[in-house]
Design an enzyme around this catalytic site. Structure first.
Site, PDB file in Angstrom:
ATOM      1  CG  LEU A  66      30.514  43.808  42.393  1.00 47.54           C
ATOM      2  CD1 LEU A  66      31.532  42.212  41.860  1.00 47.54           C
ATOM      3  CD2 LEU A  66      31.362  44.884  42.912  1.00 47.54           C
ATOM      4  CG  ASP A  67      28.669  41.312  44.535  1.00 45.47           C
ATOM      5  OD1 ASP A  67      28.961  40.114  44.148  1.00 45.47           O
ATOM      6  OD2 ASP A  67      29.029  42.123  45.383  1.00 45.47           O
ATOM      7  CD  GLU A  68      23.296  45.415  40.613  1.00 43.63           C
ATOM      8  OE1 GLU A  68      22.791  45.540  39.666  1.00 43.63           O
ATOM      9  OE2 GLU A  68      23.910  46.523  41.614  1.00 43.63           O
TER      10      GLU A  68
END
Length: 277
Positions: A220-222
């Site tokens: 997530l978001d990486e």
């Protein structure tokens, strides 16, 4: 006709000469060339724009013959990218993209907008773009995204843009559209997680706020970062001021990231990017 050639492979002497020589012998005019070598990995990246009458498969075969065995080669017409935008409630990123689309300010064409709320339906339809409402209440995440995937099957798109789409995507959905989903989020992560990040940031007295646009992965978001930017702030600005400034930088960062992607200037290298700006 204009074409874009993208090559990644192990580095070796004479690669630029060999590639350029093939293009010269075939009578093409090279209009722009960018290259980069990752010395740590001994890996070569090259992006070339050229014009001429091209038989794509024949040229790919000729290039493949002079490249290292691990070479990955993409050759395509330079063209406008078709996109579908996913949204929730916030309008700032969607509004910006719809205006840019209306006035042909970027190399893209918005085919449709899909939202898990109807709040942005009227806005979308003012630009004569179809809006699909797919509510997420009382169904699983998998069911919701399966409904979205079924709508997507009706469109011949290149990328999915998450314009503040506040739903976590399932691994199955991400895998199905690998390296074709682009997200935007504030750059307070992971420091200020959850609701009211600007309130949290204000309470901590942050001195800058920013945004990050990246490709979506299961982490997530990486995912691989495409573009980032910041705005300096100070103690005189309250949480609402920070949120307003945050929306402005989010719009800018998403637009700049999409310009790079839609012009085929972004190479994904594991969990980072190589970008020819």
């Amino acid at each position: 006709m204009k074409y874009i050639l993208r090559i990644t492979c192990s580095d070796q002497k004479g690669l630029i000469y060999k590639i350029s020589n093939v293009l010269f012998e075939e009578g093409f005019n090279v209009e722009r060339n960018d290259e980069f070598v990752d010395a740590e990995k001994n890996h070569f990246f090259m992006r070339t724009e050229f014009s001429g009458d091209c038989k794509v498969e024949e040229l790919k075969n000729k290039l493949q013959n002079i490249l290292p065995e691990d070479a990955k080669l993409e050759l395509s017409l330079k063209k406008v990218k078709n996109v579908v935008i996913l949204v929730t409630k916030e309008h700032h990123c969607l509004s910006d993209l719809l205006i840019r689309n209306e006035f042909n300010e970027m190399n893209f064409n918005v085919l449709s907008v899909i939202g898990n709320y109807e709040l942005l339906k009227d806005l979308t339809q003012k630009f004569n773009v179809p809006f699909h409402y797919v509510p997420a209440e009382n169904i699983s995440r998998e069911e919701h995204q399966q409904k979205i995937a079924e709508i997507l099957e009706n469109y011949d798109f290149d990328y999915i843009v998450l314009a503040k789409f506040m739903r976590i995507l399932t691994p199955e959905f991400v895998k199905k559209f690998k390296h074709r989903i682009i997200n935007i989020h504030h750059s307070f992560l992971p420091a200020f997680i959850g609701a009211n990040p600007y309130k949290q940031a204000h309470e901590r007295g942050v001195k800058m706020i920013g945004a990050t646009s990246h490709f979506v992965t299961d982490d997530l978001d990486e995912g691989p970062i495409i573009y980032q930017d910041i705005i300096k702030v100070n103690h005189s600005q309250n949480a609402k001021d920070l949120a307003k400034l945050g929306k402005e930088v989010e719009k800018k960062v998403l637009a700049e990231a999409l310009k790079l992607v839609f012009n085929d200037k972004v190479f994904i290298d594991e969990n980072k990017t190589v970008i020819f700006e």
